[in-house]
Design a protein around this motif. Structure first.
Motif, mmCIF file in Angstrom:
data_model
loop_
_atom_site.group_PDB
_atom_site.id
_atom_site.type_symbol
_atom_site.label_atom_id
_atom_site.label_comp_id
_atom_site.label_asym_id
_atom_site.label_seq_id
_atom_site.Cartn_x
_atom_site.Cartn_y
_atom_site.Cartn_z
ATOM 1 N N ASP A 177 0.039 92.581 2.987
ATOM 2 C CA ASP A 177 -0.684 92.013 1.843
ATOM 3 C C ASP A 177 -0.870 90.507 2.020
ATOM 4 O OD1 ASP A 177 -0.932 94.432 0.624
ATOM 5 O OD2 ASP A 177 0.700 94.131 -0.817
ATOM 6 N N ALA A 178 0.138 89.849 2.593
ATOM 7 C CA ALA A 178 0.067 88.400 2.780
ATOM 8 C C ALA A 178 -1.024 88.026 3.790
ATOM 9 C CB ALA A 178 1.414 87.866 3.250
ATOM 10 N N ILE A 179 -1.188 88.821 4.834
ATOM 11 C CA ILE A 179 -2.237 88.554 5.821
ATOM 12 C C ILE A 179 -3.613 88.693 5.170
ATOM 13 C CG2 ILE A 179 -3.313 89.388 7.951
ATOM 14 C CD1 ILE A 179 -0.497 90.222 8.881
ATOM 15 N N THR A 180 -3.802 89.747 4.382
ATOM 16 C CA THR A 180 -5.076 89.947 3.676
ATOM 17 C C THR A 180 -5.365 88.790 2.732
ATOM 18 O OG1 THR A 180 -4.812 92.353 3.795
ATOM 19 C CG2 THR A 180 -6.341 91.480 2.141
ATOM 20 N N TYR A 181 -4.356 88.374 1.976
ATOM 21 C CA TYR A 181 -4.523 87.259 1.032
ATOM 22 C C TYR A 181 -4.918 85.977 1.773
ATOM 23 C CZ TYR A 181 -3.209 83.573 -2.272
ATOM 24 O OH TYR A 181 -3.223 82.460 -3.076
ATOM 25 N N THR A 182 -4.262 85.718 2.891
ATOM 26 C CA THR A 182 -4.533 84.488 3.648
ATOM 27 C C THR A 182 -5.929 84.489 4.240
ATOM 28 O OG1 THR A 182 -2.178 84.342 4.195
ATOM 29 C CG2 THR A 182 -3.687 83.008 5.506
ATOM 30 N N ALA A 183 -6.333 85.633 4.801
ATOM 31 C CA ALA A 183 -7.674 85.722 5.385
ATOM 32 C C ALA A 183 -8.757 85.507 4.335
ATOM 33 C CB ALA A 183 -7.852 87.075 6.066
ATOM 34 N N GLU A 184 -8.515 85.986 3.123
ATOM 35 C CA GLU A 184 -9.525 85.892 2.063
ATOM 36 C C GLU A 184 -9.513 84.547 1.351
ATOM 37 O OE1 GLU A 184 -8.644 89.149 -0.488
ATOM 38 O OE2 GLU A 184 -9.526 90.670 0.844
ATOM 39 N N ASN A 185 -8.365 83.886 1.286
ATOM 40 C CA ASN A 185 -8.251 82.705 0.438
ATOM 41 C C ASN A 185 -8.053 81.385 1.183
ATOM 42 O OD1 ASN A 185 -7.985 83.814 -2.535
ATOM 43 N ND2 ASN A 185 -6.789 85.188 -1.245
ATOM 44 N N LEU A 186 -7.500 81.430 2.399
ATOM 45 C CA LEU A 186 -7.226 80.177 3.103
ATOM 46 C C LEU A 186 -8.368 79.764 4.019
ATOM 47 C CD1 LEU A 186 -5.152 77.916 3.676
ATOM 48 C CD2 LEU A 186 -4.289 79.307 5.556
ATOM 49 N N PHE A 187 -8.914 80.724 4.766
ATOM 50 C CA PHE A 187 -9.944 80.394 5.749
ATOM 51 C C PHE A 187 -11.331 80.457 5.119
ATOM 52 C CE2 PHE A 187 -6.363 81.715 8.361
ATOM 53 C CZ PHE A 187 -6.309 80.666 9.271
ATOM 54 N N SER A 188 -12.096 79.413 5.362
ATOM 55 C CA SER A 188 -13.411 79.277 4.747
ATOM 56 C C SER A 188 -14.492 79.593 5.766
ATOM 57 C CB SER A 188 -13.608 77.846 4.236
ATOM 58 O OG SER A 188 -14.946 77.621 3.877
ATOM 59 N N PRO A 189 -15.535 80.350 5.369
ATOM 60 C CA PRO A 189 -16.625 80.666 6.311
ATOM 61 C C PRO A 189 -17.319 79.421 6.861
ATOM 62 C CG PRO A 189 -16.745 82.062 4.366
ATOM 63 C CD PRO A 189 -15.702 81.037 4.084
ATOM 64 N N ARG A 190 -17.345 78.332 6.099
ATOM 65 C CA ARG A 190 -18.050 77.134 6.577
ATOM 66 C C ARG A 190 -17.294 76.448 7.706
ATOM 67 N NH1 ARG A 190 -16.591 72.161 3.043
ATOM 68 N NH2 ARG A 190 -14.849 72.871 1.793
ATOM 69 N N ARG A 191 -16.046 76.852 7.962
ATOM 70 C CA ARG A 191 -15.294 76.275 9.079
ATOM 71 C C ARG A 191 -15.154 77.283 10.215
ATOM 72 N NH1 ARG A 191 -13.818 70.916 9.445
ATOM 73 N NH2 ARG A 191 -11.712 71.413 10.128
ATOM 74 N N ALA A 192 -16.009 78.303 10.208
ATOM 75 C CA ALA A 192 -15.901 79.331 11.231
ATOM 76 C C ALA A 192 -16.488 78.832 12.549
ATOM 77 C CB ALA A 192 -16.623 80.600 10.780
ATOM 78 N N GLY A 193 -16.122 79.507 13.633
ATOM 79 C CA GLY A 193 -16.619 79.138 14.957
ATOM 80 C C GLY A 193 -15.735 79.782 16.003
ATOM 81 N N PRO A 194 -16.227 79.889 17.232
ATOM 82 C CA PRO A 194 -15.421 80.540 18.277
ATOM 83 C C PRO A 194 -14.135 79.781 18.568
ATOM 84 C CG PRO A 194 -17.337 79.417 19.217
ATOM 85 C CD PRO A 194 -17.504 79.375 17.733
#
Length: 550
Positions: A449-466
């Motif tokens: 559950d913690a991994i799911t929460y972190t992926a959804e709430n901590l990482f922002s799509p605008r900072r995505a990249g390879p």
């Protein structure tokens, strides 16, 4: 006490900084011995550290995770008013003893991989600031007059505002060049400094001499006026020895460009490497380290090997392998020192070409790192603090800023708590302070559950990249829910996961959560005190992933 072996990373640092510094550098009450670059470094502690909540582990001999100034007060080396203190690195130990002394309560610690002791320095000068025009060199002998050449005066009025960079000039001081050509080299470098118009609003420069062992002659913040730097270059003695240019590059990359040495945030970092003939050691590995640290490496070759001499050259392609891109921009050849004057202007133009700098976007200034921290009841508050110090040690390696890398943290038990996001603290100091202040939750363990929460709430799509988003998960036990599904979902979102297990964390779960290849992204230590040794391995892994993806 029993001695522990030093970690490989600490050995590398201590070998590069064997000499004791004679200049006191100001630090804060919270500065730890592990944060210092040099063995024998003299630091200047501020007053009233007893009023701060400093962490000190040990008595007389302290764990390197301790506050230097707090330990100095505890050991009676300085009083509440602060002052200079010399820090001596020691091997790791078992059984650090806690005690109360001089208003400081030190804590006991079962084991730590590095230690330090403290002494009072004698006649220590204060730090040279970037606004000072004094030098850290020995006084010039009265018989030797300062330079009065017209070229010095021409450089005085205005610094070049078109060349806002930080330069490390690596001079060849080996037996290969000899004293005569070494003096010609100093003249060439002096003309280069004059041409580039050193100054507070333009380029900053320092000099390193490469020989058998590298020697930093002066740092970026030692001189702000050309006349002072030119005089220091003139007085610089010839070292002699092997042409260990690779060793000098690595030493410079690790110790030269820090903010305490005059390195400026947002300014490109450039290393100009002069080689007379050919190097004695390997340049490729050292140059790769420099580039991964965000440093643009320029190679300047003088008097290349003749066809008859090529058999003595260790690697004829050392120039190409040392630079980030073999496009001709990062390499420059001069046939002879005697004709070097006409090359000053074109080399200056190339070095000051911002458009040509292709090597300064690296893992250190371009990644987002999320920390997912197990706060379950099996961890305990003392071990939880060791986890935070481990994560802080990882963070120290990255250039955290508004335009650079970012860190964020989530703590979990059965529930999850966002401690701070990637955009909450735009400076390294603020982010590290927030990380170290995280309060311990205590509870159960629901890692999936913690991994799911972190992926959804901590990482922002605008900072995505390879190779841009990384999650470091630290846990000490079995999860009560599924971890495989949430981990795969996070990885599909572009998050690279590193699993760090402690104590009873099952290896099957750790590998299930880690990115591929599993062995390169999974770490384990039996005790929490062993986490410190893993920090450089994780930093290296993140940089490897970033480089491969980009």
């Amino acid at each position: 006490m029993n001695l522990l072996p030093l970690s490989g990373f600490f050995l590398l640092v201590s070998s590069a900084f064997a000499s004791e510094s004679s200049v006191a550098y100001p630090v804060t009450c919270g500065t730890r011995a592990a944060d210092l670059l040099e063995d024998g470094q003299v630091v200047l502690c501020p007053p009233d550290c007893t009023q701060w909540r400093v962490s000190v582990f040990g008595t007389s001999v302290y764990a390197s995770v301790s506050s230097v100034c707090g330990a100095a007060v505890h050991g009676g080396v300085i009083g509440p008013a602060g002052g200079p203190v010399r820090v001596h690195r020691l091997h790791g130990r078992y059984n650090y003893i806690g005690s109360y002394s001089h208003g400081i309560q030190s804590q006991a610690l079962s084991r730590w991989p590095a230690s330090f002791s403290l002494t009072q320095p004698n006649n220590v000068p204060m730090e040279l600031t970037s606004d000072s025009s004094t030098t850290a060199l020995p006084p010039v002998k009265p018989a030797k007059k300062p330079l009065k050449k017209p070229s010095v005066k021409k450089a005085l009025p205005v610094a070049s505002k078109e060349c806002k960079m930080d330069f490390a000039l690596l001079l060849d001081g080996s037996n290969n060049i000899g004293k005569r050509r070494f003096n010609l080299q100093k003249g060439f470098v002096s003309r280069l400094v004059t041409s580039m118009k050193l100054g507070p609003t333009g380029p900053r420069m320092g000099v390193v001499q490469a020989s058998g062992s590298p020697k930093i002659e002066f740092y970026l913040n030692n001189f702000t006026q050309p006349k002072d730097m030119l005089l220091a270059i003139k007085e610089m003695p010839f070292l002699g020895g092997e042409t260990n240019t690779g060793k000098a590059i690595m030493h410079t990359a690790e110790s030269f460009f820090g903010p305490e040495r005059g390195g400026r945030r947002g300014y490109p970092r450039v290393m100009v490497v002069l080689v007379d003939g050919w190097p004695s050691d390997d340049l490729e590995t050292a140059s790769t380290l420099a580039r991964e640290s965000g440093i643009n490496v320029f190679m300047v070759s003088i008097a290349k090997a003749t066809p008859e001499e090529l058999g003595a050259v260790r690697d004829p392609d050392f120039m190409k392998k040392a630079v980030c891109k073999d496009n001709g921009h990062f390499t420059y050849s001069i046939p002879s020192w005697f004709s070097s004057t006409k090359h000053v202007k074109p080399l200056t133009q190339r070095l000051c070409s911002m458009e040509g700098l292709m090597c300064s976007k690296t893992c250190y200034n371009s990644v987002n790192i999320g920390f997912l921290i197990d706060g379950s009841s099996s961890v305990g508050d003392a071990n939880f603090r060791l986890v935070l110090e481990f994560l802080a040690a990882i963070s120290q390696s990255f250039d955290i800023s508004e335009v650079g890398s970012r860190i964020g943290a989530v703590q979990f038990t059965y529930d999850q708590r966002m401690e701070f996001g990637l955009f909450d603290h735009p400076s390294k100091e603020a982010a590290l302070n927030a990380l170290r202040r995280i309060p311990y939750m205590s509870g159960g363990t629901a890692t999936g559950d913690a991994i799911t929460y972190t992926a959804e709430n901590l990482f922002s799509p605008r900072r995505a990249g390879p190779g841009r988003n990384f999650l470091i998960l630290v846990t000490d036990g079995q999860s009560y829910d599924d971890v495989r599904g949430p981990s795969l979902a996070a990885q599909r979102q572009g998050i690279t996961i590193y699993s760090v297990g402690v104590a009873w964390a099952p290896m099957d779960d750790l590998k299930a959560m880690s990115s591929e290849p599993k062995d390169a992204h999974t770490f384990f230590t039996r005790e929490f005190t062993g986490l410190a040794e893993l920090a450089p391995l994780l930093v290296r892994g993140i940089c490897r992933d970033f480089s491969e993806a980009n």
